[in-house]
Design an enzyme around this catalytic site. Structure first.
Site, short mmCIF file in Angstrom:
data_model
loop_
_atom_site.label_atom_id
_atom_site.label_comp_id
_atom_site.label_asym_id
_atom_site.label_seq_id
_atom_site.Cartn_x
_atom_site.Cartn_y
_atom_site.Cartn_z
N CYS B 47 -52.37 17.68 0.08
CA CYS B 47 -53.43 18.16 0.98
C CYS B 47 -54.69 17.38 0.65
CB CYS B 47 -53.71 19.64 0.77
SG CYS B 47 -52.28 20.69 1.11
N GLU B 48 -55.35 16.88 1.68
CA GLU B 48 -56.49 15.99 1.48
C GLU B 48 -57.59 16.61 0.62
OE1 GLU B 48 -57.56 15.32 5.56
OE2 GLU B 48 -58.96 16.99 5.61
#
Lengths: 222, 223, 222, 223
Positions: B47-48
């Site tokens: 997840c960024e």
């Protein structure tokens, strides 16, 4: 003795003025220093320039400042949120300036600001409108744009624990922009869930060393 | 006309994500891919916002507002997960360390150009998030999109008319009607859903389609 | 299943050949992957290019490779150590090429290599011989030199704990160059004191996420 | 002729490091400064290899080879210490976050140029370590050096003849004979050790000295 603790928001915000540039941590609501932002509202400052990944989320913090028209400009990667219309309304009415920066470039520009880097070349945004007006350059046949460092007068950060030297830990994905913003601002102000004794944080588990932190305020349940 | 649901497209994408893959799932339909990864594979989801090793959605009542994904939805961590700050997360993305990124699209061109962050409507505030970083950084960019817009305009085109996210970045497109690879600046159709003819698919596409020699029927479970 | 563990040095060094470029972690002896380096010696590889802060220390690792004349070039900030003469001797005899890079620039160049940065501007080395032949540029009246990313075929790293996904922790100041080199090499090979079960390392305490690690070998007392 | 020992110079430097200062102590004589910091001050010592909050030398037998300083000597950590990797350590240095760095010198010029990493002897391998980063990064650079080399050549000069470490970076020089500030491209003498005349000091210096109006005697304990 080094003691960066402060005990009220007036002390936390000392030196702030209208037109201040403020980095504000958080990705959506996770890691957002809502109480610090709302203290700015209470103090009456206006024409703020906010550097933050989002222009607020939900009802608190930046959204409150936006609603009261205290923010002149937001530098961010993604200004709108699914649960607030205020950014769209202000933007449509010409009352809010937005500077859109790709998320990785935003973060890397702040790191550059904190790390003494004069500029860096990234592939991100090449051949897109966000590269317009920026220098571009090719290395080994790959195109890059030149990005410049981003700094601010203040960084507002939410952390989990702090000691009086300002060493910080964060809670899970609320870590996000805090460590980088702490490096990049002249004055870094941190709201923490809990202040602990010096020595209570394992040196290997400190995420933000105290050198980057100027003021700490404990906000229980913040 | 036969058409895959979002869930069915996500299921199809999931089948192509091999054991040991590091994958980023974009906001929206790409998030659904996590639900259909075969159980016998270890796939590590990035997840960024600083997670590697995203787990399933937590049971109701056990959500942690400080543990969210890029879509700001509550998630969990799997054993072996790690947490890092945003600059480190995007160093990971931009440094070419992710194997696959799954993104949505407004338009994809036959040269693999991607437009998925802005339209030509300037009245709404623009927002790019991490899309440009992901589009350029991942080794392969998979796109989930419909073949056409709601008003029947093709989304697979000779050239994008919307502002680009990245140029020449797309590897493969999964639509409601087909699985299409980008090869040598050409859309190459690998699989077509049952009940759609090649002509119908071509008519829904704004660029020339090449049908692969071994083109098969795209089958998914009911979802 | 993802399992990056290997059980002997041949498996750890698979794909290596004469002329390989190897980043080697450590600051002095702290964090130096001595056993991995000595396995390279045992495998007979020559003409190596080493990227490491020091060109060895004491009697082990790089010093052994230097003594056996396996190293053609070292890219480092500080090649000599107080307890070995071999670097001086080889250099004086013209048998060793040295490329001297300021320590911060060395580390930042590796980070750039791992983070997709095409180049960056730093003040370090401006007006010194180490800036010769490099582009320079002024931003807001301050001079900078352009530095380019540094990558390698292999990184050799010493860590404290690893799980089978390659998540790493380090021991105290032995952390030094490991996390950055792990990002910057095509193949990252780690010798660890101890391999632990997946899930044993707290996600918030992982220093190097497993995505950067290719092979892990347990070296007890290493 | 009256002359301070290395320990006495280090003592004098220590008196100028205020409570709350973040300081990096270079390899060699600067390391001694840590021994003379007044007890009533909290001074946080940074080591380039990734420590903030270095403590005293450990008792014999309690050294940890993985806990060392920039000089590769065993150290300890104080309460409030933190550990980070090398790139983060040099981001801290290069980003201007350290208040003071204390370094040795081969030569210092009246413009504040520092030469402390290479001579003109090319037979020995050069080595720069973190000196260039520290010289440019710290807000103030303090130098510990002798007034002259062992063969009586002045080390404080109009211009350095050795390759530079950094240009215009030195704030203050502590020598075996004097405490000298760099101000407006001039060596300004603040303190002189007892028994040295201004003329003698000038004769040991390769540039013009200005004696400050309030110039005092440099006194230290016997060390």
């Amino acid at each position: 003795m080094i003691d960066k603790r402060v005990y009220d928001f007036d002390a936390a915000l000392e030196g702030m003025a209208d037109g201040a540039t403020i980095m504000s941590s958080g990705f959506g609501a996770a890691g957002a220093p809502q109480e610090l932002l709302e203290a700015v509202l209470d103090c009456g400052f206006r024409d703020l320039v906010i550097i933050s990944n989002n222009a607020g989320e939900g009802e608190r913090g930046l959204i409150k400042l936006l609603k009261e028209k205290r923010i002149a400009k937001v530098i961010c990667s993604f200004p709108t949120s699914s649960n607030s219309e205020i950014t769209k309304e202000l933007y449509a009415a010409g009352l809010l300036e937005l500077e859109i920066v790709p998320q990785g470039t935003l973060s890397e520009r702040m790191r550059a600001g904190g790390a003494g880097i004069g500029g860096f070349y990234t592939r991100t945004s090449v051949d897109t409108p966000l590269a317009e007006g920026k220098e571009s350059r090719s290395f080994e046949g790959i195109d890059y744009v030149l990005e410049r460092p981003l700094t601010a007068q203040f960084a507002f950060i939410k952390a989990r624990e702090a000691d009086r030297w300002g060493n910080l830990t964060y809670n899970l994905s609320a870590r996000n922009f805090g460590p980088t913003m702490a490096m990049a601002a002249d004055t870094t102000i941190v709201q923490v869930d809990q202040i602990v004794e010096l020595g209570d944080i394992d040196p290997e588990q400190v995420v933000t060393p105290g050198i980057y932190v100027d003021r700490i305020i404990e906000v229980k349940g913040g | 006309m036969a058409r895959l649901s979002r869930k069915q497209i996500a299921w199809r994408v999931a089948q192509d994500i091999q054991d040991g893959t590091y994958v980023n799932l974009g906001i929206g339909a790409p998030e659904l891919v996590a639900n259909y990864l075969p159980d016998d594979r270890e796939v590590i989801i990035h997840c960024e916002n600083g997670l590697l090793g995203m787990g399933p959605t937590p049971p109701e009542g056990e959500e942690n507002p400080d543990l969210i994904n890029a879509g700001k939805k509550p998630v969990t961590l799997v054993n072996g997960a790690s947490i890092f700050h945003h600059t480190d997360s995007f160093a990971m993305i931009r440094g070419g360390h992710l194997d696959i990124c799954v993104l949505g699209a407004f338009q994809v061109s036959e040269r693999g150009d991607l437009a998925n962050w802005a339209t030509l409507d300037n009245s709404r505030p623009p927002g790019v998030g991490g899309a440009m970083d992901l589009a350029l950084g991942a080794k392969d960019v998979f796109i989930i999109t419909d073949q056409c817009t709601r008003d029947d305009q093709p989304k697979l085109l000779e050239s994008c008319t919307y502002p680009l996210t990245g140029k020449g970045v797309v590897s493969r497109v999964y639509t409601d009607h087909a699985l299409i690879d980008l090869e040598n600046n050409t859309f190459v159709v690998r699989e077509i859903v049952e009940g759609i003819s090649q002509e119908e698919l071509q008519n829904m596409t704004g660029a020339n389609l090449v049908i692969a020699d071994n083109c098969t029927t795209l089958r998914t479970p009911e979802l």
